[in-house]
Design a protein around this motif. Sequence first.
Motif, PDB file in Angstrom:
ATOM      1  N   HIS A   1     -55.486 -14.570  57.398  1.00 38.69           N
ATOM      2  CA  HIS A   1     -54.923 -13.352  57.977  1.00 38.69           C
ATOM      3  C   HIS A   1     -55.910 -12.201  57.805  1.00 38.69           C
ATOM      4  CE1 HIS A   1     -51.344 -15.870  57.243  1.00 38.69           C
ATOM      5  NE2 HIS A   1     -50.770 -15.192  58.221  1.00 38.69           N
ATOM      6  N   ASN A   2     -55.616 -11.109  58.490  1.00 43.02           N
ATOM      7  CA  ASN A   2     -56.443  -9.918  58.415  1.00 43.02           C
ATOM      8  C   ASN A   2     -56.118  -9.134  57.153  1.00 43.02           C
ATOM      9  OD1 ASN A   2     -56.884  -6.830  59.159  1.00 43.02           O
ATOM     10  ND2 ASN A   2     -58.266  -8.044  60.413  1.00 43.02           N
ATOM     11  N   LEU A   3     -57.158  -8.739  56.400  1.00 45.57           N
ATOM     12  CA  LEU A   3     -56.953  -8.074  55.114  1.00 45.57           C
ATOM     13  C   LEU A   3     -56.190  -6.764  55.277  1.00 45.57           C
ATOM     14  CD1 LEU A   3     -57.408  -7.773  52.093  1.00 45.57           C
ATOM     15  CD2 LEU A   3     -59.680  -6.831  52.586  1.00 45.57           C
ATOM     16  N   ARG A   4     -56.501  -6.002  56.303  1.00 46.87           N
ATOM     17  CA  ARG A   4     -55.810  -4.731  56.495  1.00 46.87           C
ATOM     18  C   ARG A   4     -54.319  -4.947  56.732  1.00 46.87           C
ATOM     19  NH1 ARG A   4     -60.289  -1.989  60.599  1.00 46.87           N
ATOM     20  NH2 ARG A   4     -61.903  -1.639  59.009  1.00 46.87           N
ATOM     21  N   GLU A   5     -53.984  -5.936  57.535  1.00 45.20           N
ATOM     22  CA  GLU A   5     -52.579  -6.215  57.811  1.00 45.20           C
ATOM     23  C   GLU A   5     -51.885  -6.804  56.592  1.00 45.20           C
ATOM     24  OE1 GLU A   5     -53.408  -7.167  62.559  1.00 45.20           O
ATOM     25  OE2 GLU A   5     -52.835  -8.759  61.170  1.00 45.20           O
ATOM     26  N   VAL A   6     -52.599  -7.631  55.831  1.00 48.96           N
ATOM     27  CA  VAL A   6     -52.026  -8.187  54.601  1.00 48.96           C
ATOM     28  C   VAL A   6     -51.703  -7.070  53.614  1.00 48.96           C
ATOM     29  CG1 VAL A   6     -52.572  -9.564  52.560  1.00 48.96           C
ATOM     30  CG2 VAL A   6     -53.078 -10.461  54.834  1.00 48.96           C
ATOM     31  N   ALA A   7     -52.608  -6.094  53.523  1.00 48.15           N
ATOM     32  CA  ALA A   7     -52.362  -4.967  52.612  1.00 48.15           C
ATOM     33  C   ALA A   7     -51.110  -4.184  53.022  1.00 48.15           C
ATOM     34  CB  ALA A   7     -53.577  -4.051  52.578  1.00 48.15           C
ATOM     35  N   GLU A   8     -50.915  -4.010  54.317  1.00 47.49           N
ATOM     36  CA  GLU A   8     -49.720  -3.308  54.782  1.00 47.49           C
ATOM     37  C   GLU A   8     -48.457  -4.114  54.492  1.00 47.49           C
ATOM     38  OE1 GLU A   8     -49.479  -0.241  55.895  1.00 47.49           O
ATOM     39  OE2 GLU A   8     -51.618  -0.059  55.455  1.00 47.49           O
ATOM     40  N   ALA A   9     -48.534  -5.441  54.643  1.00 50.12           N
ATOM     41  CA  ALA A   9     -47.364  -6.271  54.338  1.00 50.12           C
ATOM     42  C   ALA A   9     -47.044  -6.224  52.849  1.00 50.12           C
ATOM     43  CB  ALA A   9     -47.623  -7.709  54.787  1.00 50.12           C
ATOM     44  N   ILE A  10     -48.065  -6.250  52.007  1.00 56.23           N
ATOM     45  CA  ILE A  10     -47.839  -6.167  50.557  1.00 56.23           C
ATOM     46  C   ILE A  10     -47.249  -4.802  50.193  1.00 56.23           C
ATOM     47  CG2 ILE A  10     -49.024  -6.091  48.336  1.00 56.23           C
ATOM     48  CD1 ILE A  10     -50.950  -8.205  49.427  1.00 56.23           C
ATOM     49  N   ARG A  11     -47.753  -3.758  50.828  1.00 59.04           N
ATOM     50  CA  ARG A  11     -47.215  -2.428  50.569  1.00 59.04           C
ATOM     51  C   ARG A  11     -45.737  -2.344  50.963  1.00 59.04           C
ATOM     52  NH1 ARG A  11     -49.971   2.178  50.039  1.00 59.04           N
ATOM     53  NH2 ARG A  11     -51.830   1.147  50.862  1.00 59.04           N
ATOM     54  N   LEU A  12     -45.392  -2.963  52.086  1.00 54.46           N
ATOM     55  CA  LEU A  12     -44.009  -2.951  52.535  1.00 54.46           C
ATOM     56  C   LEU A  12     -43.106  -3.698  51.562  1.00 54.46           C
ATOM     57  CD1 LEU A  12     -41.985  -2.235  54.807  1.00 54.46           C
ATOM     58  CD2 LEU A  12     -42.589  -4.425  55.884  1.00 54.46           C
ATOM     59  N   VAL A  13     -43.548  -4.864  51.099  1.00 52.19           N
ATOM     60  CA  VAL A  13     -42.752  -5.643  50.155  1.00 52.19           C
ATOM     61  C   VAL A  13     -42.626  -4.913  48.823  1.00 52.19           C
ATOM     62  CG1 VAL A  13     -42.654  -7.810  48.854  1.00 52.19           C
ATOM     63  CG2 VAL A  13     -43.335  -7.824  51.267  1.00 52.19           C
ATOM     64  N   MET A  14     -43.675  -4.214  48.411  1.00 58.15           N
ATOM     65  CA  MET A  14     -43.663  -3.545  47.116  1.00 58.15           C
ATOM     66  C   MET A  14     -42.817  -2.270  47.127  1.00 58.15           C
ATOM     67  SD  MET A  14     -46.906  -2.370  44.776  1.00 58.15           S
ATOM     68  CE  MET A  14     -47.404  -4.061  44.477  1.00 58.15           C
ATOM     69  N   THR A  15     -42.824  -1.569  48.225  1.00 58.98           N
ATOM     70  CA  THR A  15     -42.113  -0.285  48.266  1.00 58.98           C
ATOM     71  C   THR A  15     -40.687  -0.413  48.765  1.00 58.98           C
ATOM     72  OG1 THR A  15     -43.060   0.128  50.470  1.00 58.98           O
ATOM     73  CG2 THR A  15     -44.244   1.015  48.578  1.00 58.98           C
ATOM     74  N   LYS A  16     -40.397  -1.433  49.565  1.00 58.34           N
ATOM     75  CA  LYS A  16     -39.046  -1.601  50.113  1.00 58.34           C
ATOM     76  C   LYS A  16     -38.412  -2.813  49.430  1.00 58.34           C
ATOM     77  CE  LYS A  16     -36.650  -1.539  54.577  1.00 58.34           C
ATOM     78  NZ  LYS A  16     -35.520  -2.346  54.133  1.00 58.34           N
ATOM     79  N   ARG A  17     -37.748  -2.530  48.314  1.00 53.03           N
ATOM     80  CA  ARG A  17     -37.216  -3.626  47.510  1.00 53.03           C
ATOM     81  C   ARG A  17     -35.728  -3.854  47.718  1.00 53.03           C
ATOM     82  NH1 ARG A  17     -39.481  -2.108  41.689  1.00 53.03           N
ATOM     83  NH2 ARG A  17     -39.570   0.003  42.568  1.00 53.03           N
ATOM     84  N   ARG A  18     -34.983  -2.820  47.967  1.00 54.44           N
ATOM     85  CA  ARG A  18     -33.530  -2.968  48.151  1.00 54.44           C
ATOM     86  C   ARG A  18     -33.094  -2.124  49.348  1.00 54.44           C
ATOM     87  NH1 ARG A  18     -34.268  -2.505  42.680  1.00 54.44           N
ATOM     88  NH2 ARG A  18     -33.594  -4.280  41.419  1.00 54.44           N
ATOM     89  N   PRO A  19     -32.755  -2.764  50.452  1.00 54.31           N
ATOM     90  CA  PRO A  19     -32.862  -4.215  50.700  1.00 54.31           C
ATOM     91  C   PRO A  19     -34.319  -4.591  50.985  1.00 54.31           C
ATOM     92  CG  PRO A  19     -32.114  -3.122  52.681  1.00 54.31           C
ATOM     93  CD  PRO A  19     -32.194  -2.056  51.622  1.00 54.31           C
ATOM     94  N   LYS A  20     -34.600  -5.855  50.841  1.00 58.17           N
ATOM     95  CA  LYS A  20     -35.967  -6.299  51.080  1.00 58.17           C
ATOM     96  C   LYS A  20     -36.284  -6.269  52.578  1.00 58.17           C
ATOM     97  CE  LYS A  20     -35.149 -11.296  51.484  1.00 58.17           C
ATOM     98  NZ  LYS A  20     -35.454 -12.628  50.916  1.00 58.17           N
ATOM     99  N   PRO A  21     -37.583  -6.242  52.923  1.00 56.17           N
ATOM    100  CA  PRO A  21     -37.959  -6.131  54.343  1.00 56.17           C
ATOM    101  C   PRO A  21     -37.450  -7.319  55.149  1.00 56.17           C
ATOM    102  CG  PRO A  21     -39.840  -5.733  52.912  1.00 56.17           C
ATOM    103  CD  PRO A  21     -38.746  -6.255  52.036  1.00 56.17           C
ATOM    104  N   THR A  22     -37.105  -7.025  56.383  1.00 56.65           N
ATOM    105  CA  THR A  22     -36.680  -8.084  57.296  1.00 56.65           C
ATOM    106  C   THR A  22     -37.892  -8.776  57.894  1.00 56.65           C
ATOM    107  OG1 THR A  22     -36.604  -6.586  59.192  1.00 56.65           O
ATOM    108  CG2 THR A  22     -34.605  -6.767  57.847  1.00 56.65           C
ATOM    109  N   ILE A  23     -37.644  -9.897  58.555  1.00 56.13           N
ATOM    110  CA  ILE A  23     -38.728 -10.631  59.198  1.00 56.13           C
ATOM    111  C   ILE A  23     -39.385  -9.790  60.283  1.00 56.13           C
ATOM    112  CG2 ILE A  23     -39.314 -12.690  60.507  1.00 56.13           C
ATOM    113  CD1 ILE A  23     -38.624 -13.214  57.600  1.00 56.13           C
ATOM    114  N   ASP A  24     -38.597  -9.060  61.036  1.00 61.32           N
ATOM    115  CA  ASP A  24     -39.145  -8.223  62.101  1.00 61.32           C
ATOM    116  C   ASP A  24     -40.036  -7.125  61.530  1.00 61.32           C
ATOM    117  OD1 ASP A  24     -37.883  -9.684  64.086  1.00 61.32           O
ATOM    118  OD2 ASP A  24     -36.050  -8.469  63.986  1.00 61.32           O
ATOM    119  N   GLN A  25     -39.630  -6.546  60.414  1.00 57.89           N
ATOM    120  CA  GLN A  25     -40.447  -5.504  59.795  1.00 57.89           C
ATOM    121  C   GLN A  25     -41.765  -6.061  59.295  1.00 57.89           C
ATOM    122  OE1 GLN A  25     -37.552  -4.145  56.906  1.00 57.89           O
ATOM    123  NE2 GLN A  25     -37.034  -2.326  58.139  1.00 57.89           N
ATOM    124  N   LEU A  26     -41.744  -7.266  58.733  1.00 52.07           N
ATOM    125  CA  LEU A  26     -42.988  -7.887  58.287  1.00 52.07           C
ATOM    126  C   LEU A  26     -43.898  -8.223  59.467  1.00 52.07           C
ATOM    127  CD1 LEU A  26     -41.673 -10.276  55.473  1.00 52.07           C
ATOM    128  CD2 LEU A  26     -43.132  -8.266  55.169  1.00 52.07           C
TER     129      LEU A  26
END
Length: 806
Positions: free
Chosen positions: A202-227
């Motif tokens: 995968h692309n590092l820039r996009e992976v970093a954004e996905a990790i940021r989303l998972v780390m900051t949006k914990r409750r509720p966790k990110p949906t598949i569409d958001q990822l």
Amino acid sequence: MPQRSKTLFDAEINNPDTDVDFAREIVPVPVDEEMSESFLAYSLSVITSRAIPDARDGLKPVQRRILYSMLNMGIRPDGPHRKSARVVGDTMGKYHPHGDAAIYDALVRLAQEFARPIALIDPHGNFGTLDDPPAAPRYTECRLADAAMEMLAEIDEDTVDHRPTYDGDSTEPECLPGRLPNLLVNGTTGIAVGMATNMAPHNLREVAEAIRLVMTKRRPKPTIDQLLDVLPGPDFPSGGMAIDSEEGGLRQICESGRGSIRLQAKMAPVKLTRSRKGIEVTELPFMVGPEKVVKRINDLIVDGKLPGIHDARNLSDRHHGLRILIECEPHVEPEKLYYDLFRLTPLEETFAVNNVVLVNGVPTTVGLYDLCRHYIDHRLNVVVRRTRYRLGRARDRHHILEGLITALDNIDEVVAIIRGSDDAAEARERLQDALDLTEVQAAHILDMQLRRLTALEKQKIIDERDELIALIDELEKLLGSDQRQRTVVLKELDELVEQFGQDRRTEIVAHQDAPVYEATPVEELTPKAEGPCVVTLSTTGVVGRASVGGRRRSQFGRHDLLTASVEADLGDTVLAVTSAGRVIASSVSAIPEVSGRSRGAGASEVFGTIRSEAVLTLVLPGSDPLALVTAGGTVKRVDLSDADKGRAAKQVIKLKPNDKVEAAFCAPDTAEMVLVSAHGRALRAPIESISVQGRGASGVRGMKLKNGDRIIAAAGAVGDEAVIMVGANGSVDITPVTDIPATGRDGVGTQLDGGEPLAMAVIAPAADLLAEVDDNGKPAKAPVPFPLESGDADHAVVLSVGMPRW
């Protein structure tokens, strides 16, 4: 053999009925039970210790051990490259007791830029391509890449657990600190026992954004569409186009870790000539090499399964990158060929994703969210352990500095205690009691240098203590705050993006937006072919075809004459024989028609010749055996019965260095061959003295040449031909072929003139050698005195064959 064993062996051989016990105790075990237990142990070993990556650092054991071994060997980015064999040997001897070939293969994969977006090893030498294997490890060199240092950073700060190596001599890390999200960025592949893993990069820039989303949006966790909004899909180093399936393959991969997508090459139509177009391929599916594609296309062309395609060539180089040129037949639109190219060649592949990783030592299939979460959990744990380690070091140093400052404040008392003590042990104890110091503080005071007594050195100690107090406070806050720890992880990840981030290379296309190519009927790819015609070749290399019938005056250009012609049907195939010893097939319908001022097209354009070769003559498949005569005097006969199979050029003679084919003609076994050299010597011999050979043969010597002589003309003769020789001084001499003594091949020939060098020579029937010169001495075009009918085509087009306009 030991005496007892030999005695037992002799007893069993001499008396098979004797009961001899070879073991102290024999335990019967069912075969199925033993096989199941042994196989289970083997499969678990392969799964956990060889083929499946760890979810934390995304590395298999052999990859992790290679990087750790190179770190301990000091082969770092700021140092020189070292032999790969040294790395393989050190890894195998200390950490990975397996074959050196497997270790070197893993090392090469870590260095190949086409195999992973971010290489972990900096290669030097031949590390292979998609089509060729790498050189042996004794020839290549390597060192750690900058990205590998990010994977290994802080490994000496108690960030990961270590375990004993296989021999117990040292320890190795269970996983690396892994600041780079290697598993998501580089992907991996592996085959274990009963399971396999195949993870896309995968692309590092996009992976970093996905990790940021998972780390900051914990409750509720990110949906598949958001990822999927921040990480739409894989990004392969080869580029290309990833097409989502109708069932939602990318969504399924993101959610469950399993699914498949279609990978297509990026192609674009290009205009090659006025009548011919082509397809240029600039990006290929992941791990597909250009030579594999070219070979597959050309094999299909030979088998007749890709109508409308003439040839495929690999034009890739280091300056312009990947480039494959697929040449279409004349008047064929490239878009009509896409369906068959994607269906039959590696220009389209299916990539099946199976995200199997080791989570706490257990093989687990994980989706995108879990992959991000495992990376986050690992990095948070690394940050906590690193902070504790650094906090402990800072406190220890602060403790020592406090003791040094106490000693400097009471320096007279310290000096008196030291001078009044018998040894260091007594001085240490007295310092501890007098100044209320610990043993560590007292020991450092005794080791303190005299220069520390200066005011400047004391101030440095005080400043260092103050900095440590601030650092300790910051580290304690970091340990006490989960939010601070997450901020550190994201900050370090942003630094990696700044250093290693790249633009997306693979284009993600939804199923409904993907271009749809339908099969094109074969009749649309093959021009309608019917009716007789004459195909001609001129001295300037122009090829054209004209319908048989009607009255037509010759339309040759200035200084241009016909050298060859054949009568065929539009549906037939014509063969071009080149000076490089190749036979190239082309459909008659693909040859441009002679009309108006157009006399056809260049032979190089029609037949696809290379710059250094010229078309000598035209022949039809199934004709009499083709005779090839080289400038060096070599003669070869070859059968043309299968020369029209496929579109690819066929080499029909193996030429010597600096030699070329000077003449080519078809002749029956009853004919004779006539060879003429530049020194005016001619040889006449039966053509049947030259045996028909296969395409790979080099031929036989037809005429002996001396003193730099060479063949300048050759033809088949049946009786009434003549040899016209034009000397370098402008003289012309005509000698009937029957006046040349008949000899066998491999002779020196007969001298026909006074030995003057010849400018050219022509061998043709006397009745066809006509030239018309008007009163002012200028050449005139000879009119055709009869209609160009089918039966007279040969006679009509050989008027003035080979005759220059002088």
